[in-house]
Design a protein around this motif. Structure first.
Motif, PDB file in Angstrom:
ATOM      1  N   ASN A 154      22.514   0.519  24.594  1.00 27.39           N
ATOM      2  CA  ASN A 154      23.754   1.041  23.949  1.00 27.39           C
ATOM      3  C   ASN A 154      24.304   1.748  24.928  1.00 27.39           C
ATOM      4  O   ASN A 154      23.801   2.531  25.782  1.00 27.39           O
ATOM      5  CB  ASN A 154      23.058   1.902  22.692  1.00 27.39           C
ATOM      6  CG  ASN A 154      22.274   1.238  21.785  1.00 27.39           C
ATOM      7  OD1 ASN A 154      22.876   0.187  21.440  1.00 27.39           O
ATOM      8  ND2 ASN A 154      21.492   1.739  21.106  1.00 27.39           N
ATOM      9  N   PRO A 155      25.525   1.958  24.907  1.00 23.22           N
ATOM     10  CA  PRO A 155      26.421   2.978  25.626  1.00 23.22           C
ATOM     11  C   PRO A 155      26.181   4.282  25.405  1.00 23.22           C
ATOM     12  O   PRO A 155      26.205   4.672  24.352  1.00 23.22           O
ATOM     13  CB  PRO A 155      27.994   2.401  25.701  1.00 23.22           C
ATOM     14  CG  PRO A 155      27.752   1.859  24.260  1.00 23.22           C
ATOM     15  CD  PRO A 155      26.470   1.235  24.162  1.00 23.22           C
ATOM     16  N   HIS A 156      26.076   5.101  26.420  1.00 25.08           N
ATOM     17  CA  HIS A 156      25.749   6.647  26.306  1.00 25.08           C
ATOM     18  C   HIS A 156      26.650   7.361  27.333  1.00 25.08           C
ATOM     19  O   HIS A 156      26.597   7.175  28.523  1.00 25.08           O
ATOM     20  CB  HIS A 156      24.101   6.849  26.435  1.00 25.08           C
ATOM     21  CG  HIS A 156      23.441   6.441  25.509  1.00 25.08           C
ATOM     22  ND1 HIS A 156      22.929   7.229  24.231  1.00 25.08           N
ATOM     23  CD2 HIS A 156      22.738   5.275  25.397  1.00 25.08           C
ATOM     24  CE1 HIS A 156      22.241   6.503  23.368  1.00 25.08           C
ATOM     25  NE2 HIS A 156      21.885   5.465  24.127  1.00 25.08           N
ATOM     26  N   ALA A 157      26.978   8.525  26.898  1.00 26.92           N
ATOM     27  CA  ALA A 157      27.746   9.269  27.578  1.00 26.92           C
ATOM     28  C   ALA A 157      26.996  10.806  27.239  1.00 26.92           C
ATOM     29  O   ALA A 157      26.837  11.145  26.259  1.00 26.92           O
ATOM     30  CB  ALA A 157      29.197   9.454  27.312  1.00 26.92           C
ATOM     31  N   LEU A 176      35.034  11.560  20.676  1.00 28.89           N
ATOM     32  CA  LEU A 176      34.436  10.989  21.858  1.00 28.89           C
ATOM     33  C   LEU A 176      33.924   9.717  21.875  1.00 28.89           C
ATOM     34  O   LEU A 176      33.952   9.040  22.663  1.00 28.89           O
ATOM     35  CB  LEU A 176      33.595  12.306  22.313  1.00 28.89           C
ATOM     36  CG  LEU A 176      33.985  13.435  22.942  1.00 28.89           C
ATOM     37  CD1 LEU A 176      32.987  14.323  23.001  1.00 28.89           C
ATOM     38  CD2 LEU A 176      34.432  13.354  24.320  1.00 28.89           C
ATOM     39  N   GLU A 177      33.300   9.428  20.620  1.00 26.60           N
ATOM     40  CA  GLU A 177      32.633   8.155  20.476  1.00 26.60           C
ATOM     41  C   GLU A 177      33.720   6.926  20.481  1.00 26.60           C
ATOM     42  O   GLU A 177      33.516   5.907  21.191  1.00 26.60           O
ATOM     43  CB  GLU A 177      31.966   8.113  19.206  1.00 26.60           C
ATOM     44  CG  GLU A 177      31.636   6.782  18.457  1.00 26.60           C
ATOM     45  CD  GLU A 177      31.296   6.404  17.103  1.00 26.60           C
ATOM     46  OE1 GLU A 177      31.162   5.624  16.464  1.00 26.60           O
ATOM     47  OE2 GLU A 177      31.226   7.662  16.333  1.00 26.60           O
ATOM     48  N   THR A 178      34.751   7.288  20.205  1.00 25.79           N
ATOM     49  CA  THR A 178      36.207   6.206  19.923  1.00 25.79           C
ATOM     50  C   THR A 178      36.830   6.465  20.978  1.00 25.79           C
ATOM     51  O   THR A 178      37.954   5.683  20.975  1.00 25.79           O
ATOM     52  CB  THR A 178      36.649   6.493  18.611  1.00 25.79           C
ATOM     53  OG1 THR A 178      37.317   7.563  18.517  1.00 25.79           O
ATOM     54  CG2 THR A 178      35.658   5.830  17.351  1.00 25.79           C
ATOM     55  N   ALA A 186      30.828   4.896  21.966  1.00 26.18           N
ATOM     56  CA  ALA A 186      29.550   5.209  22.878  1.00 26.18           C
ATOM     57  C   ALA A 186      28.848   6.269  22.046  1.00 26.18           C
ATOM     58  O   ALA A 186      29.319   7.007  20.955  1.00 26.18           O
ATOM     59  CB  ALA A 186      29.972   6.001  24.060  1.00 26.18           C
ATOM     60  N   ASN A 187      27.462   6.396  22.334  1.00 23.61           N
ATOM     61  CA  ASN A 187      26.699   7.612  21.887  1.00 23.61           C
ATOM     62  C   ASN A 187      26.909   8.859  22.651  1.00 23.61           C
ATOM     63  O   ASN A 187      26.992   8.786  23.951  1.00 23.61           O
ATOM     64  CB  ASN A 187      25.317   7.010  21.806  1.00 23.61           C
ATOM     65  CG  ASN A 187      24.917   5.929  20.902  1.00 23.61           C
ATOM     66  OD1 ASN A 187      24.642   6.115  19.912  1.00 23.61           O
ATOM     67  ND2 ASN A 187      24.863   4.678  21.615  1.00 23.61           N
ATOM     68  N   ALA A 220      18.753   8.132  28.115  1.00 21.52           N
ATOM     69  CA  ALA A 220      20.091   8.273  28.886  1.00 21.52           C
ATOM     70  C   ALA A 220      20.147   9.562  29.432  1.00 21.52           C
ATOM     71  O   ALA A 220      20.455  10.011  30.457  1.00 21.52           O
ATOM     72  CB  ALA A 220      21.161   7.931  28.121  1.00 21.52           C
ATOM     73  N   ALA A 221      19.707  10.926  28.605  1.00 18.76           N
ATOM     74  CA  ALA A 221      19.969  12.054  29.031  1.00 18.76           C
ATOM     75  C   ALA A 221      18.860  12.429  30.124  1.00 18.76           C
ATOM     76  O   ALA A 221      19.359  13.044  31.143  1.00 18.76           O
ATOM     77  CB  ALA A 221      19.555  12.807  27.769  1.00 18.76           C
TER      78      ALA A 221
END
Length: 276
Positions: A154-157, A176-178, A186-187, A220-221
């Motif tokens: 999944n995409p993560h920021a 931020l997600e959208t 994004a997550n 991701a973190a």
């Protein structure tokens, strides 16, 4: 009437339906209705088990509360691995997702370790809307600025802050997600680094909102924190629901996640009572 399991990993909760016989019709609307905490069973994600092809023990399909489909879920993978392993008396299981195969193994103390696969760090792999350095995105809202991005199925920021408790993630997360930077949404993770081996994390999950834990978000973190030089390649990630052990393996770039599983309850439901 059909049986279901209500399971969770650190409070990240799931309704699990077994469709290995291929007889259940569960689309976006029905998944959303089942996930509703007032009029359905209630969950962060609906999990549908399907018959696997060669090389896997089960196929796991993941639906968010808005009906959208997720690529991977680390907490759900541990739960499903424990179910499938119990069926055959095994301690190793391969769970297939649309994002790839996730091998899982039982550890002492009721823990499960999942190989979440390699961290995907290219802008097209996340994916992002344009070519850019995934270590520093030109994105910010309020106190959240300069995230790093990667994909764990999944995409993560991931944003880094000095005080996690001061971040209004419930307010900032939806926009931020959208953001147009994320063509698949994004997550959104927010990290406070406590020590090089211990970080705190909160996650706004795409299609689900704030959750008590996010396994792929924890992976991701740690990856993004290590890329920034803020941690080593192994750390404890403390989420609102509890702790996960995360390792970004140097030999092959795979990310390993270790944590518990739990069954809250089981029951029977009338699937036809929910909109198709």
């Amino acid at each position: 009437m059909i049986p279901f399991h209500k399971m969770h990993g650190l409070g990240n909760d799931f309704v699990v339906l077994d469709n290995r016989a291929g007889t259940l019709a569960v689309g976006a609307a029905r998944a959303a209705a089942l996930a509703d905490r007032r009029t359905g069973i209630g969950c962060d994600q609906l999990i549908l088990l399907e018959r696997p092809t060669e090389g896997a023990d089960v196929v796991m399909r993941i639906r968010n509360p808005d009906g959208s489909e997720a690529g991977a879920c680390g907490n759900a993978t541990r739960c499903i691995a424990s179910l499938i392993a119990a069926e055959g008396g095994r301690d190793r299981v391969v769970v297939r997702t649309i994002a790839g195969d996730l091998p899982a193994e039982a550890l002492p103390g009721g823990l499960w370790r999942v190989d979440m696969g390699p961290a995907r760090l290219g802008w097209q792999e996340v994916p992002l809307a344009a070519e850019m350095d995934t270590l520093h995105l030109p994105l910010g809202r309020g106190v959240l600025m300069d995230p790093a991005a990667c994909s764990m199925g999944n995409p993560h920021a991931t944003f880094f802050v000095p005080d996690l408790d001061a971040v209004p993630l419930a307010t900032l997360g939806p926009s931020l997600e959208t953001d147009p930077l994320f063509p698949q949404r994004a997550n959104i993770g927010v990290v406070q680094v406590l020590t090089p081996g211990h970080i705190r994390l909160a996650v706004w999950e795409r299609g689900a909102g704030l959750t008590l834990a996010c396994g792929s978000g924890a992976c991701a973190a740690l990856v993004n924190a290590a890329r920034r030089g803020l941690t080593g390649r192994r750390a404890t990630v403390s989420l609102p629901g509890g702790d996960l052990g995360i390792e970004w393996r140097e030999t092959d770039g795979h990310v390993l996640m270790t944590g518990p599983v739990a069954t809250a309850f089981t029951g029977m439901l009338d699937l036809d009572a929910y909109p198709a």
